[in-house]
Motif scaffolding. Sequence first.
Motif, PDB file in Angstrom:
ATOM      1  N   ARG A   1      20.166  12.584  13.038  1.00 45.85           N
ATOM      2  CA  ARG A   1      19.607  11.465  12.286  1.00 45.85           C
ATOM      3  C   ARG A   1      18.255  11.055  12.853  1.00 45.85           C
ATOM      4  NH1 ARG A   1      23.436   6.480  10.595  1.00 45.85           N
ATOM      5  NH2 ARG A   1      24.490   8.266   9.636  1.00 45.85           N
ATOM      6  N   ILE A   2      18.102  11.101  14.169  1.00 43.37           N
ATOM      7  CA  ILE A   2      16.814  10.765  14.791  1.00 43.37           C
ATOM      8  C   ILE A   2      15.767  11.797  14.397  1.00 43.37           C
ATOM      9  CG2 ILE A   2      15.604  10.519  16.989  1.00 43.37           C
ATOM     10  CD1 ILE A   2      18.257   9.559  18.201  1.00 43.37           C
ATOM     11  N   ARG A   3      16.146  13.080  14.405  1.00 42.67           N
ATOM     12  CA  ARG A   3      15.185  14.133  14.042  1.00 42.67           C
ATOM     13  C   ARG A   3      14.745  13.993  12.589  1.00 42.67           C
ATOM     14  NH1 ARG A   3      19.188  17.236  16.835  1.00 42.67           N
ATOM     15  NH2 ARG A   3      18.450  17.837  18.936  1.00 42.67           N
ATOM     16  N   GLN A   4      15.686  13.730  11.706  1.00 43.58           N
ATOM     17  CA  GLN A   4      15.353  13.586  10.293  1.00 43.58           C
ATOM     18  C   GLN A   4      14.469  12.370  10.049  1.00 43.58           C
ATOM     19  OE1 GLN A   4      19.209  13.438   8.486  1.00 43.58           O
ATOM     20  NE2 GLN A   4      19.685  15.580   8.967  1.00 43.58           N
ATOM     21  N   ASP A   5      14.631  11.321  10.838  1.00 42.77           N
ATOM     22  CA  ASP A   5      13.853  10.108  10.656  1.00 42.77           C
ATOM     23  C   ASP A   5      12.394  10.316  11.015  1.00 42.77           C
ATOM     24  OD1 ASP A   5      14.080   7.007  10.271  1.00 42.77           O
ATOM     25  OD2 ASP A   5      12.885   7.285  12.095  1.00 42.77           O
ATOM     26  N   ALA A   6      12.102  11.330  11.862  1.00 40.73           N
ATOM     27  CA  ALA A   6      10.718  11.562  12.295  1.00 40.73           C
ATOM     28  C   ALA A   6       9.809  11.912  11.133  1.00 40.73           C
ATOM     29  CB  ALA A   6      10.677  12.677  13.336  1.00 40.73           C
ATOM     30  N   ALA A   7      10.355  12.412  10.034  1.00 42.20           N
ATOM     31  CA  ALA A   7       9.547  12.811   8.877  1.00 42.20           C
ATOM     32  C   ALA A   7       9.150  11.625   8.006  1.00 42.20           C
ATOM     33  CB  ALA A   7      10.308  13.832   8.044  1.00 42.20           C
ATOM     34  N   MET A   8       9.712  10.460   8.245  1.00 40.19           N
ATOM     35  CA  MET A   8       9.431   9.287   7.425  1.00 40.19           C
ATOM     36  C   MET A   8       8.187   8.575   7.922  1.00 40.19           C
ATOM     37  SD  MET A   8      13.325   7.880   7.117  1.00 40.19           S
ATOM     38  CE  MET A   8      12.834   6.532   6.025  1.00 40.19           C
ATOM     39  N   GLY A   9       7.634   7.689   7.101  1.00 42.78           N
ATOM     40  CA  GLY A   9       6.430   6.965   7.450  1.00 42.78           C
ATOM     41  C   GLY A   9       6.690   5.897   8.494  1.00 42.78           C
ATOM     42  N   ALA A  10       5.628   5.457   9.154  1.00 41.49           N
ATOM     43  CA  ALA A  10       5.736   4.412  10.163  1.00 41.49           C
ATOM     44  C   ALA A  10       5.590   3.039   9.529  1.00 41.49           C
ATOM     45  CB  ALA A  10       4.673   4.617  11.237  1.00 41.49           C
ATOM     46  N   SER A  11       5.911   2.029  10.310  1.00 44.02           N
ATOM     47  CA  SER A  11       5.832   0.647   9.834  1.00 44.02           C
ATOM     48  C   SER A  11       4.390   0.213   9.760  1.00 44.02           C
ATOM     49  CB  SER A  11       6.607  -0.274  10.782  1.00 44.02           C
ATOM     50  OG  SER A  11       6.324  -1.615  10.497  1.00 44.02           O
ATOM     51  N   SER A  12       3.978  -0.387   8.635  1.00 43.09           N
ATOM     52  CA  SER A  12       2.593  -0.823   8.454  1.00 43.09           C
ATOM     53  C   SER A  12       2.250  -2.002   9.343  1.00 43.09           C
ATOM     54  CB  SER A  12       2.342  -1.189   6.985  1.00 43.09           C
ATOM     55  OG  SER A  12       3.219  -2.247   6.608  1.00 43.09           O
ATOM     56  N   SER A  13       3.239  -2.740   9.800  1.00 44.69           N
ATOM     57  CA  SER A  13       2.992  -3.912  10.639  1.00 44.69           C
ATOM     58  C   SER A  13       3.003  -3.551  12.115  1.00 44.69           C
ATOM     59  CB  SER A  13       4.059  -4.971  10.375  1.00 44.69           C
ATOM     60  OG  SER A  13       5.312  -4.493  10.799  1.00 44.69           O
ATOM     61  N   CYS A  14       3.089  -2.281  12.438  1.00 42.68           N
ATOM     62  CA  CYS A  14       3.143  -1.756  13.807  1.00 42.68           C
ATOM     63  C   CYS A  14       4.298  -2.346  14.593  1.00 42.68           C
ATOM     64  CB  CYS A  14       1.825  -1.988  14.549  1.00 42.68           C
ATOM     65  SG  CYS A  14       1.496  -3.735  14.925  1.00 42.68           S
ATOM     66  N   GLY A  15       5.309  -2.800  13.876  1.00 41.30           N
ATOM     67  CA  GLY A  15       6.458  -3.388  14.550  1.00 41.30           C
ATOM     68  C   GLY A  15       7.493  -2.338  14.893  1.00 41.30           C
ATOM     69  N   LEU A  16       8.730  -2.776  14.931  1.00 40.56           N
ATOM     70  CA  LEU A  16       9.804  -1.876  15.318  1.00 40.56           C
ATOM     71  C   LEU A  16      10.229  -0.983  14.172  1.00 40.56           C
ATOM     72  CD1 LEU A  16      12.144  -4.214  17.356  1.00 40.56           C
ATOM     73  CD2 LEU A  16      10.711  -2.391  18.239  1.00 40.56           C
ATOM     74  N   LEU A  17      10.562   0.247  14.516  1.00 42.16           N
ATOM     75  CA  LEU A  17      11.209   1.119  13.543  1.00 42.16           C
ATOM     76  C   LEU A  17      12.690   0.772  13.461  1.00 42.16           C
ATOM     77  CD1 LEU A  17       9.789   4.668  14.259  1.00 42.16           C
ATOM     78  CD2 LEU A  17       9.278   3.186  12.341  1.00 42.16           C
ATOM     79  N   GLY A  18      13.240   0.923  12.276  1.00 43.91           N
ATOM     80  CA  GLY A  18      14.673   0.696  12.126  1.00 43.91           C
ATOM     81  C   GLY A  18      15.481   1.635  12.987  1.00 43.91           C
ATOM     82  N   ILE A  19      15.014   2.885  13.135  1.00 46.09           N
ATOM     83  CA  ILE A  19      15.759   3.870  13.921  1.00 46.09           C
ATOM     84  C   ILE A  19      15.772   3.491  15.393  1.00 46.09           C
ATOM     85  CG2 ILE A  19      13.771   5.366  14.332  1.00 46.09           C
ATOM     86  CD1 ILE A  19      17.374   6.510  13.598  1.00 46.09           C
TER      87      ILE A  19
END
Length: 704
Positions: free
Chosen positions: A452-470
């Motif tokens: 799940r962590i590896r698959q999440d790497a392909a998603m976009g980052a947070s525009s607010s430079c805050g925390l990722l859900g993962i």
Amino acid sequence: MMHILIQIWKWLMQPKVWRFVGFASSIVGLLCYALSSSFNYLFGDWNLLKIFLYSVFSLIISLIILFAKIWQHSTSLRFKAHAAFLVLAITSLYSFFFDKVMNGKPDSYSLLSCAAFSIMLLSLSRQTQCGFEIDLMYFFLGSLIVQLMKIKLELCILGVGFSYLIIILRSVFSSINVVIYNEDPTIVQDENLVVIEVNSHSPQLASIRSCVLEQLSNCVTALRQENSNIIDMLLEQLKEYLGDDSELTVSDHNFEAVLRPKENLNLMIDSIPPQTIENLHKIAKLMVGAGFEMDFSDVYISCRRGCLDECLSELGFQKVSVEEVQNMSWGDFRDKIERWIKASNVAFKILFPTERRLCDQVFFGFSTSADISFTCVCRESTLQLLNFANAIALGSRSPETLFRVLDVFETMRDLIPEFESILIGLLQNEATTIWKRLGEAIRGIFMELENRIRQDAAMGASSSCGLLGITCYVMTYLRVACESWQTLEKVFEENHGHLLKEYPKIEDRMHSSSTLSMQMDSIMELLENNLEARSKIYKDPALFYVFLMNNCMYMVHKTKDSKLETILGDAVIQKYTAKIQQHRENYQRISWNKVLDILKLDGNGSMQLNEVAESMKQKLKSFNTLFDEICRVQSSWSVIDEQLREEIRISIKKTLLPAYGNFIGRFRSVPELGKHADKYIKYEADNIEARIEGLFEGMQFINW
């Protein structure tokens, strides 16, 4: 006196007595024959090879006599016929050579061996029907009479008398002792005996079998009537442990204080009337002795199996298939596991030990029957409970199921002593196999978390430079998972190879870290790699580092003050703290070095004053533009840790304010600019400081 004689007679008629009589007779007979003159005539003097072969032969014969009762159940009629023919042929051959050498008087050893062999074969006839034992008995009795006559003719009376006694005993063994019951069918009497021929078609035997089964049925009915009361009593005692079905929670695994298994075990046994157990024992003794063991066991097993099924039903646990487990809603999944945990603890710590003790009392003196009956009584309920655990082990590997699977794994682990002391054979092996399979499931869940962590790497980052859900998910997950660190440590002990293959960098930590710490560290490294990949989507390099700072700081916060910190150790926290410092320095360099470069004073003394004034005006204009842009953009960014946010602001002010102060001082000293300085200077030092204090004021909510 008559009563004592009857008891002695009954004792003498016990198969076990004659089994050991036959065993002892075989040893005496073989030993005496080895010392007799007959042996020397036929086989010559002793040597080491003969001693060894005769010892092996004697051991085999003695064991056959001792265990004939057990072997007869697996002996086919064809085998018995061939065995009878072989023995009689060998006997005829032996008789031929024996007659040729028996010219003189026999010695005492020959007489004793014939007598002992006759008793041995009488015992064998008491235990089994192989087709040759009676003929051999007659052969040795005849040999005994002939040898006594060779010594002295009058001694034939002794031989005939001994033979007559043996034959009369043999005729008694052809009958079976059966108990006459009195008019009260719930009371079993065994004081009087009636002799009935052992014949499955005998009307008399069938009638008495029917009557004994009727008595058994009455006792079982009385036992069934007690079951409901016992179950209600047990549920009342366990009310605190079982709780309210509407508020099912995963319970603490230390059940002893609540369950009090020994108290409840005694309560259940003591609640059964002693007379009921005594009557069942008497009937079991009679029916097993009369050859109706299966009839008794079938009725008893059916009764007790029904009681266990009712208990499990009252505990709220029902049979569930693998498919049903996989298709359950989260609420049902959690509910079923809670019910299974409670039912398993009650079953293995109270119900099954109760059945074990009850079986031992009912089948007292028949340990094999007790073991078989107990296994049959508990088998279905045990498989029902084990199959649910197996369904969990084969079910979903979703990370969300970890803590429920851990509950099942820990329950199985805690019940291992009960498995070893209660379950028999295949059931015990099945329980251990399922427990290991649950461990594999837990390792599989962590592998799914890594995917799940590896698959999440392909998603976009947070525009607010805050925390990722993962990041929030994984760190909270690890923090909670480590509350079960002892269990997970055991699970991952078998997983060294996988970690070394997936994460070769951790090989040097093999001897200094536990398997669990390596697993946790590897997941955090994987998460960090994911953050690096996700951060590359930011076009602004400064935002890239703010994003990494936020997520690494969250990782540190979730690690501190928890079992995760103890497992990972200080080195891991120091590693991520150093990374945060590095990201902060990189952010400050990317964002503010350009500003500081603008504020650097020209060192070229050959410039004319008007050139200096123009240069400084351009620098100040560039500074105002760049400073305004940075403050405008970065005021919407977030640094979620308050202390880190303040440290960054202080660091900016320490480098920017002195440089800006020097520049403004120099700006005011230029004659061409001094008179009109206020026209060009947009920010005073306190204005600069105020704008810096406004940085990173985006959303600041976070629950550490």
